[in-house]
Design an enzyme around this catalytic site. Structure first.
Site, PDB file in Angstrom:
ATOM      1  CG  ASP A 168      -2.209  -0.470   8.150  1.00  0.00           C
ATOM      2  OD1 ASP A 168      -1.774  -0.966   7.098  1.00  0.00           O
ATOM      3  OD2 ASP A 168      -2.133  -1.052   9.248  1.00  0.00           O
ATOM      4  CG  HIS A 172      -1.357 -14.311  -7.439  1.00  0.00           C
ATOM      5  ND1 HIS A 172      -0.274 -14.047  -8.240  1.00  0.00           N
ATOM      6  CD2 HIS A 172      -1.075 -13.755  -6.232  1.00  0.00           C
ATOM      7  CE1 HIS A 172       0.623 -13.353  -7.561  1.00  0.00           C
ATOM      8  NE2 HIS A 172       0.157 -13.174  -6.334  1.00  0.00           N
ATOM      9  CG  ASN A 208      -5.557 -12.516   4.645  1.00  0.00           C
ATOM     10  OD1 ASN A 208      -5.379 -12.015   5.747  1.00  0.00           O
ATOM     11  ND2 ASN A 208      -4.557 -12.803   3.836  1.00  0.00           N
ATOM     12  N   GLY A 267       0.811  -1.216   0.000  1.00  0.00           N
ATOM     13  CA  GLY A 267       0.000   0.000   0.000  1.00  0.00           C
ATOM     14  C   GLY A 267       0.839   1.259   0.000  1.00  0.00           C
TER      15      GLY A 267
END
Length: 393
Positions: free
Chosen positions: A121, A263, A183, A101
């Protein structure tokens, strides 16, 4: 003898729609009075022909051969790509102000991509510190973008593009799939904020495992597939091009190559369509060298994780994310590999997978189905099955 043409108002209007301001009249043509009035009104000039045509430039065969041979020589340098006039974003938001980021924010500020860049964040002070640090560079760089930072997801409000990098990073020995459960919670929390505060945004997911998290973001926001993209193939393709360039001893700009699929371990570098200086790979590399380059692309992320011991790649993923943003704002055109929800393309439906696609101001424009070998086509289906299995679909 052919009957004479009758030029009416429809013919003049059609010519103007096609962008023509000169209408050629051939001998024997009959032009109606209304057509002449229409031409005058639309600014179309009626010119008696036949007009002299510019003769095509002819090149001597010997000169043509010299040019071909020079392009194949080691001295040939790929032409510099000129940048297109691009739209400047009003606001770019980054959920996650860590390595990826922070680098995205830095690149976006230096390239004048947005008026405002918001960094978010959960680590107290991290996003605000990065934003302040970037603002302090403007006295040197002259960058116009103003950066803001904080812990609240409300900072995504009004963003045109939101890039999500937040989440647990890989550690040595971990696969991307090991991160799904933890996640996914991060993605759902981000999705809730985006859906309420930036309902028209295009979302780019970078959080691993990328294809699965893009699927989760799509499901949690309920956005159309056009506005939820995953940054995957851009990074994997760059790694593949780098490996091919090193193996062939050429500049990476001389290499054209795509990596599709997932990915992860099921990614599919497309060797059949890859080119070095416009020619097939086997002109420069042996089959063993090509296989080694494919393997290097597949394991590239793991190599970085192994060397860092803690955390994963940050610089290359940031550049790959900027590439997608550039396609969205019109700075680049043409197909770019990106993870999207497939709806029948390549015979695959209902799963997010990396494919070549065209992007624009509304996100996904269309998926470009490349002509693949049977082996490459099978690899895409295997990747789709693996992602479905990991998601329990």
């Amino acid at each position: 003898m052919a009957d004479p043409r009758v030029i009416g108002t429809e013919a003049v209007e059609d010519a103007r729609r096609r962008g023509r301001i000169v209408f050629e009249l051939l001998p024997g043509d009959i032009v109606t009075a209304l057509a002449r009035e229409t031409a005058e009104r639309l600014g179309v000039t009626l010119v008696d022909g036949p007009l002299e045509r510019q003769q095509p430039q002819r090149t001597d065969a010997a000169i043509s051969m010299q040019r071909v041979l020079y392009r194949r020589s080691p001295k040939w340098v790929a032409p510099v790509r000129t940048k297109r006039k691009a739209r400047r974003l009003g606001k770019l938001a980054l959920i996650g102000a860590g390595g990826v980021g922070g680098n995205i924010a830095h690149l976006a500020a230096m390239q004048d991509i947005a008026d405002e860049i918001a960094l978010i964040d959960i680590v107290p002070g991290m996003a605000a510190a990065t934003a302040l640090d970037l603002n302090h560079t403007t006295g040197i760089t002259g960058a116009r973008a103003r950066c803001i930072g904080g812990e609240s997801l409300d900072l995504v409000t009004g963003a045109e593009v939101v890039v999500v990098t937040a989440g647990l990073a890989r550690r040595p020995g971990m696969s991307r799939a090991d991160l799904i459960d933890v996640n996914a919670r991060v993605i759902r929390q981000a999705a809730e904020a985006i859906r309420s505060a930036a309902p028209n945004a295009i979302v780019i997911v970078v959080t691993n495992p990328l294809d699965e998290m893009t699927f989760e973001m799509l499901r949690a926001t309920a956005f159309p597939r056009e506005r939820v993209l995953g940054m995957a193939g851009t990074l994997d393709s760059s790694r593949f091009r780098n490996a091919l360039a090193v193996a062939a001893g050429v500049c990476p700009a001389d290499v054209e190559a795509f990596t599709l699929g997932s990915h992860g371990d099921e990614m599919a570098p497309i060797s059949s369509r890859a080119k070095i200086k416009g020619r097939a790979l086997d002109v420069f590399l042996s089959s063993d060298q090509i296989d080694a380059c494919v393997q290097d692309a597949v394991t590239g992320g793991g190599q970085v994780v192994s060397l860092k011991k803690s955390g994963s790649a940050t610089i290359a993923p940031a550049h790959a994310s900027i590439e997608l943003i550039d396609h969205i704002r019109g700075a680049r055109t043409g197909p770019v590999p990106v993870s999207v929800m497939l709806q029948g393309e390549y015979g695959i439906d209902g799963v997010v997978l990396g494919v070549a696609a065209h992007l624009g101001s509304t996100g996904l424009i269309e998926v470009e189905e490349l002509r693949l070998t049977d082996q490459e086509q099978a690899a895409l289906h295997e990747a789709a099955d693996a992602i479905r299995s990991r998601l329990g679909l």
